[in-house]
Design an enzyme around this catalytic site. Structure first.
Site, mmCIF file in Angstrom:
data_model
loop_
_atom_site.group_PDB
_atom_site.id
_atom_site.type_symbol
_atom_site.label_atom_id
_atom_site.label_comp_id
_atom_site.label_asym_id
_atom_site.label_seq_id
_atom_site.Cartn_x
_atom_site.Cartn_y
_atom_site.Cartn_z
ATOM 1 N N TYR A 186 -13.349 -7.314 -4.154
ATOM 2 C CA TYR A 186 -14.183 -7.696 -3.798
ATOM 3 C C TYR A 186 -15.793 -7.230 -3.884
ATOM 4 C CZ TYR A 186 -10.552 -5.792 -0.142
ATOM 5 O OH TYR A 186 -9.578 -6.404 0.443
ATOM 6 N N GLU B 105 1.132 -1.435 0.249
ATOM 7 C CA GLU B 105 -0.254 -0.363 -0.002
ATOM 8 C C GLU B 105 0.695 1.550 -0.564
ATOM 9 O OE1 GLU B 105 -2.881 -0.698 3.354
ATOM 10 O OE2 GLU B 105 -3.608 -1.626 2.638
ATOM 11 N N ASN C 164 -6.291 0.803 -5.783
ATOM 12 C CA ASN C 164 -5.741 -0.688 -5.587
ATOM 13 C C ASN C 164 -7.832 -1.325 -6.638
ATOM 14 O OD1 ASN C 164 -5.664 -3.160 -4.895
ATOM 15 N ND2 ASN C 164 -5.369 -3.039 -3.285
#
Length: 159
Positions: free
Chosen positions: A132, A28, A125
């Site tokens: 998801y 990240e 991302n």
């Protein structure tokens, strides 16, 4: 054929948890924000039991983790599960391990009668956002995350 399992972490896993935290921070681009160390993890995860960790394990080796803790929704009127971190080692992605961890989190939510599972994802991302969505998750674009940390907390407490 690989043998895959999911297991809960215990206090002997502190160094492995720290390894995964540093891994997700690197992914990240946030390594400069990591201040946690092994004694802090032991205190907060295993002495104070503030959160839980699951490991994705392939052939006896941890290849991913999920760190989560309970929250509460006033609207739903029940507890929920907040997923702080989910990370699969880059060379192990695409094998279904992230989905298996989410499935286990869903089972835990059902076992505990939780009303929600929530988490955050960095906007850039896209691989994670797509993942998801594939699980049926919905982005809450109308919400903004706010944070008080460090000196800002201390200043507010003194004011």
């Amino acid at each position: 054929m690989s043998v895959f399992t999911i297991r809960a972490a215990d206090e002997n896993d502190v160094d492995t948890i720290l390894f995964f935290i540093k891994g997700i921070a690197e992914y990240e681009k946030m390594t400069d924000e990591v201040v946690v160390d092994a004694p802090m993890l032991k205190e907060w995860l295993f002495d104070k039991k503030i959160a839980e960790v699951l490991f994705a394990v392939e052939d006896g080796k941890e290849v991913g983790f999920a760190l989560f803790f309970p929250n509460y929704s006033t609207f739903v009127g029940r507890g929920g599960l907040y997923l702080e971190d989910l990370f699969i080692l880059p060379g192990r992605r695409g094998k279904g391990y992230g989905k298996a961890l989410f499935k286990r989190l869903a089972q835990i939510a059902v076992e505990r009668n939780y009303g929600r599972i929530e988490w955050r994802c960095l906007n850039w991302n896209q691989p994670s956002v797509d993942f998801y969505h594939s699980l049926g998750a919905v982005g809450l674009d109308e919400w903004t995350t706010f944070r008080l940390a460090g000196d800002a907390i201390a200043r507010l407490a003194r004011s």
